[in-house]
Structure formats: C-alpha cells, structure tokens
Design a protein around this motif. Structure first.
Motif, PDB file in Angstrom:
ATOM      1  N   HIS A 158       0.790  -1.622   0.086  1.00  0.00           N
ATOM      2  CA  HIS A 158       0.313  -0.048  -0.185  1.00  0.00           C
ATOM      3  C   HIS A 158       1.177   1.010   0.082  1.00  0.00           C
ATOM      4  CE1 HIS A 158      -3.601   3.118   1.224  1.00  0.00           C
ATOM      5  NE2 HIS A 158      -4.057   1.869   0.588  1.00  0.00           N
ATOM      6  N   PRO A 159       0.637   2.054  -0.616  1.00  0.00           N
ATOM      7  CA  PRO A 159       1.157   3.407  -0.622  1.00  0.00           C
ATOM      8  C   PRO A 159       1.083   4.323   0.341  1.00  0.00           C
ATOM      9  CG  PRO A 159      -0.655   4.100  -2.070  1.00  0.00           C
ATOM     10  CD  PRO A 159      -0.446   2.073  -1.848  1.00  0.00           C
ATOM     11  N   ASN A 160       0.479   4.107   1.513  1.00  0.00           N
ATOM     12  CA  ASN A 160       0.836   4.865   2.652  1.00  0.00           C
ATOM     13  C   ASN A 160       1.047   4.078   3.819  1.00  0.00           C
ATOM     14  OD1 ASN A 160      -0.318   6.829   2.270  1.00  0.00           O
ATOM     15  ND2 ASN A 160      -2.481   6.049   2.008  1.00  0.00           N
ATOM     16  N   ALA A 161       1.980   2.745   3.345  1.00  0.00           N
ATOM     17  CA  ALA A 161       2.303   1.563   4.437  1.00  0.00           C
ATOM     18  C   ALA A 161       3.710   2.346   4.639  1.00  0.00           C
ATOM     19  CB  ALA A 161       2.540   0.189   4.245  1.00  0.00           C
ATOM     20  N   LEU A 162       3.973   3.493   5.080  1.00  0.00           N
ATOM     21  CA  LEU A 162       5.864   3.274   5.790  1.00  0.00           C
ATOM     22  C   LEU A 162       6.632   2.224   5.820  1.00  0.00           C
ATOM     23  CD1 LEU A 162       7.801   5.576   5.252  1.00  0.00           C
ATOM     24  CD2 LEU A 162       7.715   5.850   8.031  1.00  0.00           C
ATOM     25  N   GLY A 163       5.955   1.411   6.782  1.00  0.00           N
ATOM     26  CA  GLY A 163       7.663   0.123   7.764  1.00  0.00           C
ATOM     27  C   GLY A 163       6.257  -0.391   7.956  1.00  0.00           C
ATOM     28  N   ILE A 164       7.083  -0.768   9.347  1.00  0.00           N
ATOM     29  CA  ILE A 164       6.463  -1.906  10.338  1.00  0.00           C
ATOM     30  C   ILE A 164       7.407  -1.484  11.710  1.00  0.00           C
ATOM     31  CG2 ILE A 164       7.570  -3.914   9.927  1.00  0.00           C
ATOM     32  CD1 ILE A 164       5.626  -4.984  11.078  1.00  0.00           C
ATOM     33  N   ALA A 178      12.220 -10.060   6.272  1.00  0.00           N
ATOM     34  CA  ALA A 178      12.568  -8.863   5.679  1.00  0.00           C
ATOM     35  C   ALA A 178      13.439  -8.807   4.640  1.00  0.00           C
ATOM     36  CB  ALA A 178      14.502  -9.428   6.680  1.00  0.00           C
ATOM     37  N   HIS A 179      12.358 -10.144   3.536  1.00  0.00           N
ATOM     38  CA  HIS A 179      12.401 -10.022   2.383  1.00  0.00           C
ATOM     39  C   HIS A 179      11.380  -8.351   1.950  1.00  0.00           C
ATOM     40  CE1 HIS A 179       8.436 -11.977   3.332  1.00  0.00           C
ATOM     41  NE2 HIS A 179       8.337 -11.513   2.072  1.00  0.00           N
ATOM     42  N   LEU A 180      10.686  -8.012   3.088  1.00  0.00           N
ATOM     43  CA  LEU A 180      10.125  -6.889   2.191  1.00  0.00           C
ATOM     44  C   LEU A 180      10.808  -5.126   2.560  1.00  0.00           C
ATOM     45  CD1 LEU A 180       6.887  -8.701   4.216  1.00  0.00           C
ATOM     46  CD2 LEU A 180       6.965  -7.643   1.816  1.00  0.00           C
ATOM     47  N   ILE A 181      11.181  -5.666   3.195  1.00  0.00           N
ATOM     48  CA  ILE A 181      12.338  -4.583   3.274  1.00  0.00           C
ATOM     49  C   ILE A 181      13.036  -3.417   2.380  1.00  0.00           C
ATOM     50  CG2 ILE A 181      13.862  -3.305   4.989  1.00  0.00           C
ATOM     51  CD1 ILE A 181      11.315  -4.191   6.073  1.00  0.00           C
ATOM     52  N   GLY A 182      12.514  -2.467   2.017  1.00  0.00           N
ATOM     53  CA  GLY A 182      13.385  -1.563   0.525  1.00  0.00           C
ATOM     54  C   GLY A 182      13.278  -0.026   0.814  1.00  0.00           C
ATOM     55  N   PRO A 183      13.494   0.390  -0.529  1.00  0.00           N
ATOM     56  CA  PRO A 183      13.248   1.088  -0.814  1.00  0.00           C
ATOM     57  C   PRO A 183      11.975   2.149  -0.027  1.00  0.00           C
ATOM     58  CG  PRO A 183      14.238   1.172  -2.571  1.00  0.00           C
ATOM     59  CD  PRO A 183      13.582  -0.540  -1.863  1.00  0.00           C
ATOM     60  N   ASP A 184      10.112   1.143   0.117  1.00  0.00           N
ATOM     61  CA  ASP A 184       9.328   1.594   0.262  1.00  0.00           C
ATOM     62  C   ASP A 184       8.974   0.983   0.869  1.00  0.00           C
ATOM     63  OD1 ASP A 184       8.703   3.161  -2.924  1.00  0.00           O
ATOM     64  OD2 ASP A 184       8.439   1.386  -3.372  1.00  0.00           O
ATOM     65  N   PHE A 185       9.378   0.395   2.045  1.00  0.00           N
ATOM     66  CA  PHE A 185       8.903  -0.021   3.086  1.00  0.00           C
ATOM     67  C   PHE A 185       9.714  -0.716   4.398  1.00  0.00           C
ATOM     68  CE2 PHE A 185       7.599  -3.615   5.948  1.00  0.00           C
ATOM     69  CZ  PHE A 185       5.701  -3.340   6.267  1.00  0.00           C
ATOM     70  N   LYS A 186       9.799  -0.199   5.477  1.00  0.00           N
ATOM     71  CA  LYS A 186      10.903  -0.049   6.456  1.00  0.00           C
ATOM     72  C   LYS A 186      10.096  -0.903   7.043  1.00  0.00           C
ATOM     73  CE  LYS A 186      12.819   4.864   5.014  1.00  0.00           C
ATOM     74  NZ  LYS A 186      13.630   4.253   4.599  1.00  0.00           N
ATOM     75  N   MET A 187      11.580  -1.598   8.345  1.00  0.00           N
ATOM     76  CA  MET A 187      11.766  -1.318   8.767  1.00  0.00           C
ATOM     77  C   MET A 187      12.035  -0.937  10.117  1.00  0.00           C
ATOM     78  SD  MET A 187      11.935  -5.751  10.953  1.00  0.00           S
ATOM     79  CE  MET A 187      13.983  -5.945  10.599  1.00  0.00           C
ATOM     80  N   PHE A 188      11.480  -0.961  11.721  1.00  0.00           N
ATOM     81  CA  PHE A 188      12.591  -0.103  13.168  1.00  0.00           C
ATOM     82  C   PHE A 188      11.930  -1.135  14.104  1.00  0.00           C
ATOM     83  CE2 PHE A 188      10.024   2.783  10.260  1.00  0.00           C
ATOM     84  CZ  PHE A 188      11.365   3.972   9.665  1.00  0.00           C
TER      85      PHE A 188
END
Length: 296
Positions: A158-164, A178-188
C-alpha cells in the motif's frame, strides 16, 4: 514533512502528568526541547509509552497539537492513533492528520484480535483514508495478536504503508519479514535490546523507550550502524543493556517515567492501573542510571 526516507532514533515519548492526573504541558515542552537539542530524529507521542490508553480523545488531540506546534517542523512528528476499534482508529487518524502530524502509528486490534482478514481490513481502512505515511505496529505481547507475514506482504504494497514497528521480540519473525524491506517499506525495531540485531536484517532504526533518557546515545548508535561503524553500534547496544533491562523491570512506561523524574524532566505520575515503581526496582534503576552518568 516527507518521512518516506525516515531513519534513526524515534523516541516513543512519555506523556507527563501532574499530581492531579492532568497532562503537564510545561513538562511536555521541556521534553520536546530536550529531544530537539539531543539529536532525536523524530517524536512519537501517544504510543504505548505515552499512556494513550488512559487518555481521552480530547486529551489526545491536545497533546498532538502541542507537540506539532512546539516541534515547529524541525523534526517529524508521528502520532499513535491506534485503537482496537477500527472506526475509532480511523477517526483519530484523520483528526491527527488535520492537526499536522507527518505520520501515524497504527496498532493491531488488541482484545478483539480478529482473524487474518479482519486484521488486514483494520489497517487497510486507515491506509485507504489518510494521505500521510503510516507505520504498522506489531506487538503481540501487548495486543494478543500479530500481523501475519501474509498480511504484511499485502499491506506493505500500500502506498501509505511506510513500514513496521516490529516489537514481537522474535528474531525469527523479523527474519521472515526482512524480504519486504526496501526503499518503499521500512522496519523499525520496537525493542531497545534488539536494535542492532534488527538493523542487521535491514531495519532503519528504532522507535525507542530508552531514548527518552539517552536520546543522543541512541541516535549515535543507530547512526553508527547506518554509517557502517557496526562495531561502535554493537558496543553501545551491549554496554547499555543493564540500563535497558532496568527500564523494563516493570511494565512500560512505569520505569522510564521514573527515570525521567530522576533526571528532573517531569514528575513520576501515572494513571491507574499504572502505579509508581516498587522500591526495590526503583533503587536498582537509580543505581544503573548512576553508572550511566544520568544521576550524580
């Protein structure tokens, strides 16, 4: 402020209360200034650490408005708008967006729990309605439910999902997403004792309780890792574990608010069912704070 490239130390800000239970806005202002001076990368009011579960909607909006105005665009403000009621989370999210926050923190539907589709729709309802980035909050120890890997795969697109904000405490889960992490989705990281391990899996930083009392050091640790100085980041993480453990010797935010009070930043006042620390835990906390140079 665009937070799509957000990284660093995001403080899960406490909400200071006066002895009569009202929000202490004077102390809140001092806390905000403390973080602005110390290099904190973003403020996150009204999360778990902010005791929002005991606050009224009117108080939530007053706090968000105050933080946005006091910060004045110098660093991002991400407001916790989560609720176990999807409709309430939607209404709070839209209200906080109107008040000028840069992003939102959305929690899983605690108590209700729901099934996989219900949890997906809980988040998607808000993601579809707002126009600012959102961080999804996975903390099953608090909520009794988790964001499944399959749901996160759907939501991360989703374009408004920054990360988790990943606070399960499970390296296995963090590895699985971790495979979802990239320029468009972050993990904190949502666990102060696991920041460097999660950054090794691609996390961009931490949403931190610990940063309430050592904001410059938490910022330094995250920045060191991002700049390639893994040894320095690891050293800070390991050397800070006694203090981190003391900050979680009782349920958050009881110890960290006591620590802030010991530093003169606020008073150690809570709303039931939270109560002041047990004497033995307080003594242990003060001892490690002295070792860390946070008390004379």
């Amino acid at each position: 402020m665009d937070i799509r490239n957000l990284e660093g130390s995001i403080v899960a800000l406490i909400t200071p209360f006066r002895a009569d239970g009202s929000v202490d806005f004077d102390a809140l202002g001092r806390l905000i200034d403390f973080h602005l001076d110390a290099g904190t990368d973003a403020l996150l009011p009204l999360g778990t650490t902010g005791e929002s579960s005991t606050m009224t909607h009117e108080e939530d909006e007053e706090v968000v408005s105050f933080v946005v105005e006091r910060t004045a665009g110098r660093i991002p403000v991400i407001a916790g708008s989560g609720s176990n009621s999807t409709q309430t989370m939607l209404e709070k999210s839209l209200a906080f967006e109107r008040l000028g926050v840069d992003g939102l923190l959305l929690i899983t539907p605690y108590y209700n729990k729901s099934n996989k589709e219900g949890i997906y729709r809980h988040f998607a309802t808000v993601l579809d309605a707002v126009n600012i980035p959102c961080i999804l909050y996975n903390v099953p120890g608090r909520t009794g439910c988790s964001i499944s890997v399959a749901n996160l795969e759907r939501l991360s697109a989703h374009p408004n999902a920054l990360g988790i904000k990943e606070a399960s405490g499970s390296i296995a889960y963090a590895s699985d997403i971790a495979h979802l992490i990239g320029p468009d989705f972050k993990m904190f990281s949502g666990n102060d004792d696991m920041v460097v391990p999660l950054m090794s899996l691609g996390a961009s930083g931490v949403i931190s309780v610990w940063a309430n009392i050592q904001p410059a050091l938490v910022h330094e640790m995250v920045r060191a890792f991002l700049d390639g100085n893994v040894a320095r980041a690891r050293d800070i993480q390991v050397q800070s574990l006694p203090l981190i453990h003391a900050l979680f010797s009782e349920v958050n935010p009881i110890p960290v608010k006591e620590a802030c009070a010991q530093m003169g930043l606020c008073e150690a006042n809570y709303r039931l069912p939270l109560v002041p620390m047990a004497d033995a835990h307080r003594e242990a906390l003060v001892a490690v704070m002295k070792e860390a140079g946070l008390r004379a």
